[in-house]
Design a protein around this motif. Structure first.
Motif, PDB file in Angstrom:
ATOM      1  N   GLU A   9       2.986   9.293   3.182  1.00 17.68           N
ATOM      2  CA  GLU A   9       2.032   8.659   2.273  1.00 17.68           C
ATOM      3  C   GLU A   9       1.641   9.632   1.148  1.00 17.68           C
ATOM      4  O   GLU A   9       1.456   9.234   0.000  1.00 17.68           O
ATOM      5  CB  GLU A   9       0.796   8.223   3.059  1.00 17.68           C
ATOM      6  CG  GLU A   9      -0.215   7.438   2.241  1.00 17.68           C
ATOM      7  CD  GLU A   9      -1.394   6.978   3.071  1.00 17.68           C
ATOM      8  OE1 GLU A   9      -2.265   6.279   2.517  1.00 17.68           O
ATOM      9  OE2 GLU A   9      -1.443   7.328   4.274  1.00 17.68           O
TER      10      GLU A   9
ATOM     11  N   ARG B 106      -3.517   0.939 -10.344  1.00 18.65           N
ATOM     12  CA  ARG B 106      -2.370   0.164  -9.890  1.00 18.65           C
ATOM     13  C   ARG B 106      -2.154  -1.101 -10.717  1.00 18.65           C
ATOM     14  O   ARG B 106      -1.031  -1.380 -11.149  1.00 18.65           O
ATOM     15  CB  ARG B 106      -2.573  -0.197  -8.412  1.00 18.65           C
ATOM     16  CG  ARG B 106      -1.483  -1.089  -7.840  1.00 18.65           C
ATOM     17  CD  ARG B 106      -1.864  -1.571  -6.447  1.00 18.65           C
ATOM     18  NE  ARG B 106      -1.852  -0.480  -5.502  1.00 18.65           N
ATOM     19  CZ  ARG B 106      -0.892  -0.298  -4.582  1.00 18.65           C
ATOM     20  NH1 ARG B 106       0.121  -1.142  -4.524  1.00 18.65           N
ATOM     21  NH2 ARG B 106      -0.953   0.699  -3.744  1.00 18.65           N
TER      22      ARG B 106
ATOM     23  N   THR C  58       0.836  -1.188   0.000  1.00 19.06           N
ATOM     24  CA  THR C  58       0.000   0.000   0.000  1.00 19.06           C
ATOM     25  C   THR C  58       0.877   1.246   0.000  1.00 19.06           C
ATOM     26  O   THR C  58       2.082   1.180   0.286  1.00 19.06           O
ATOM     27  CB  THR C  58      -0.900   0.031   1.238  1.00 19.06           C
ATOM     28  OG1 THR C  58      -0.071   0.154   2.410  1.00 19.06           O
ATOM     29  CG2 THR C  58      -1.743  -1.233   1.341  1.00 19.06           C
TER      30      THR C  58
END
Length: 256
Positions: free
Chosen positions: A216, A235, A204
């Motif tokens: 992030e 993705r 992730t």
């Protein structure tokens, strides 16, 4: 960390993260890290601190002193006395000096005498990678005159996340194939390439950030740039397209 020191650290980090050759990352650090820590020279080891194995990486300007060393002398430097035993006996990876660990016995040790003869230094600061377990990995910074101060130890501790990030970048870049003419035109930065590799590992954005020592939000910016350069929008298609191009290993050869 003062403004000047911070700017120097930032400059080193930027240079390292724009380097495409993984084998040049630690030499880049070795050129600037001793001065940042208040030292004169440095040895880094990306494997165990013991006398039996491992290649010594050196800061510029001291390589010639090591070319004529015998096996016994090289073993002393590899062993990292007394720092290897110090870190092997505890989980704490805070930087510490040889004199603080060994006390007065440090000055009379074979390692101290060798360093005095070889580099005219008599103090050593150990800066291990902060998450290293077994084997202990990291670097040793050397200088003469006086031991490293508490402030210099705190500065070295502030530098540890940078060392960890550069080492993680090195490991990931070594997994990537050399770019072909076709893939070179995509102009992925070294950081984008490592983020793409970790996308292929099904991590992730939060996990990628933790691995690379970035936020992030920054990971998502890199992912957006990767999508734009590869002409993808999610993705799965990005990873599959990157595998077809040979940018990252295929599913059968991917490692966690």
């Amino acid at each position: 960390m003062g403004t000047t020191a911070y700017e120097r650290v930032l400059s080193v980090a930027v240079a390292a993260l724009h380097e495409r050759d993984p084998e040049q990352l630690w030499p880049l650090l070795a050129a600037d890290l001793p001065a940042l820590c208040g030292g004169d020279a440095l040895i880094y080891k990306l494997d165990n601190w013991n006398e039996n194995e491992g290649t010594l990486g050196l800061s510029p300007g001291v390589t010639s002193e090591f070319t004529a060393l015998g096996d016994e002398e090289t073993a002393l430097l590899r062993a990292g006395y007394p720092l290897a035993a110090h870190y092997a006996s505890r989980a704490d990876r805070a930087p510490v000096t040889a004199r603080r660990v060994a006390g007065r016995s440090w000055s009379g040790s074979p390692t101290a005498r060798l360093l005095d003869d070889l580099l005219d230094v008599d103090h050593v600061l150990g800066v291990p990678l902060p998450r290293s377990t077994t084997p202990v990995t990291g670097c040793m910074v050397y200088r003469s005159g006086r031991d490293f101060s508490d402030d210099e130890l705190r500065l070295a501790e502030q530098l540890q996340p940078l060392l960890a990030a550069v080492e993680e970048q090195r490991r990931l870049l070594r997994r990537l194939a050399a770019p072909s003419e076709e893939t070179a035109e995509l102009a992925l930065t070294p950081r984008e390439s490592t983020v793409l590799l970790l996308l292929g590992d099904a991590l992730t954005a939060l996990s990628i950030g933790r691995r690379l020592g970035i936020s992030e939000r920054t990971v998502h910016k890199h992912i957006a740039n990767i999508y734009r350069k590869l002409g993808t929008h999610d993705r799965v298609s990005t990873v599959l397209h990157a595998q077809r191009l040979g940018l990252i290993p295929g599913a059968a050869s991917a490692r966690p």
